[in-house]
Design a protein around this motif. Sequence first.
Motif, PDB file in Angstrom:
ATOM      1  N   GLU A  79       5.394  -7.678  -4.383  1.00  0.00           N
ATOM      2  CA  GLU A  79       4.204  -8.487  -3.419  1.00  0.00           C
ATOM      3  C   GLU A  79       4.729  -7.932  -2.543  1.00  0.00           C
ATOM      4  OE1 GLU A  79       5.051 -13.074  -3.463  1.00  0.00           O
ATOM      5  OE2 GLU A  79       7.778 -12.350  -3.240  1.00  0.00           O
ATOM      6  N   GLY A  82       2.317  -6.416   1.547  1.00  0.00           N
ATOM      7  CA  GLY A  82       0.371  -7.005   1.013  1.00  0.00           C
ATOM      8  C   GLY A  82      -0.043  -6.588  -0.236  1.00  0.00           C
ATOM      9  N   ASN A  83       0.815  -6.173  -1.159  1.00  0.00           N
ATOM     10  CA  ASN A  83       0.776  -5.728  -2.543  1.00  0.00           C
ATOM     11  C   ASN A  83       0.020  -7.135  -3.201  1.00  0.00           C
ATOM     12  OD1 ASN A  83      -0.087  -4.134  -4.321  1.00  0.00           O
ATOM     13  ND2 ASN A  83       1.429  -4.452  -5.656  1.00  0.00           N
ATOM     14  N   LYS A  84      -0.872  -7.230  -3.495  1.00  0.00           N
ATOM     15  CA  LYS A  84      -1.348  -8.767  -4.742  1.00  0.00           C
ATOM     16  C   LYS A  84      -0.327  -8.888  -5.496  1.00  0.00           C
ATOM     17  CE  LYS A  84      -5.756 -10.916  -6.302  1.00  0.00           C
ATOM     18  NZ  LYS A  84      -7.015 -10.915  -5.958  1.00  0.00           N
ATOM     19  N   THR A  86      -0.872 -10.452  -9.151  1.00  0.00           N
ATOM     20  CA  THR A  86      -1.681 -10.705  -9.726  1.00  0.00           C
ATOM     21  C   THR A  86      -0.832 -11.442 -10.821  1.00  0.00           C
ATOM     22  OG1 THR A  86      -1.729  -8.435 -10.718  1.00  0.00           O
ATOM     23  CG2 THR A  86      -3.750  -8.758  -9.185  1.00  0.00           C
TER      24      THR A  86
END
Length: 397
Positions: A79, A82-84, A86
């Motif tokens: 995370e 800004g890495n999503k 999931t």
Amino acid sequence: MAPVKKGILQRLDAGEVVIGDGGFVFALEKRGYVKAGPWTPEAAAEHPEAVRQLHREFLRAGANVMQTFTFYASDDKLENRGNKLTYTGVQVNEAACDLARQVANEGDALVAGGVSQCPSYLSCKSEKDVKAIFKKQLDVFVKKNVDFLIAEYYEHVEEAVWAVEVLKETGKPVAASLCIGPEGDMHGVLPGECAVRLVKAGAQIVGVNCHFDPMTCVETVKMMKEGVEKAGLKAHYMVQPLAFHTPDCGCQGFIDLPEFPFGLEPRILTRWDMHKYAREAYNVGIRFIGGCCGFEPYHIRALAEELSAERGTLPAASEKHGSWGNGLEMHTKPWVRARARRAYWENLKPASGRPLCPSMSAPDKWGITKGHAELMQQKEATTKEQQQQVFDRSKKH
């Protein structure tokens, strides 16, 4: 019942050659399953069929270590910027362990659970906080009963030592590999001293992976071996380099090259370069020999073929690959049939086909590492202002 496989230390103690696998993040990015930038391994959970197939190709090519696709799988990396998020780190790690075990059981391969450097260390979090991140990943590896553990891709030996100290608590064999060259880690600790610190921390196998080409990595491991022996210690040695030529790199390795990561193809090593690498690594006493970014299954097959006499076997993939190109004897064109010989491929000087390109590049040399303000990490996406700042700085270099 299937026979019990020999463990990693049993194999190395017996002088066997262990062939590692190749570079998953680069290979899967090219196939459309990994995003360049984060380089995170959500594909293990999102697209297990892709990860499973790559494992199988490396196994067929001769690898007898299936390393879990858990590179950068800590929550703070999943995370970062800004890495999503999931999938959680636990979900990714569990899926990766299952895939590696499934394929390892299809051959004589071991499963290695790997933890790598994390953003929390670069952001100067405490030893306790960083170790807690490693411990969370380790819990999954213990649950899934991997065969051994690897602390891999560390630019700072201090962080690698912390990782080894956590991993050794399981009692499983521990390997540790740094992404350094002959100049040492990012704080200037030389390879020999790095290796001594890792062995004293509990690593039974030490070496390097990534950031540099094979010959540079072999030279670095040779320095590590000399340092360990001078200190009166014992260890086994591993090397898993890039599949790219990097003679123009400084201490930061290929990430400083202007071609990183999308223009590196002109630097790729041929399978015949890999024969030379495998022999050089073997000759200096390295017995765990594999690859990292850029390594495809055919590269691993070349390592296994070069060392087939020492290993007593050829990989299954050699069924479709004549020794030193002898399959070309069946080619329809006579000038191609003339290339069906070792001397031709050993002495070839490949052309790039790029008349306006230089043979080497001028690497970026920002000279920043842990503790520098620009390396502090964040959960939020990089802002336009922050990105403009790095654009402006890049113009000065």
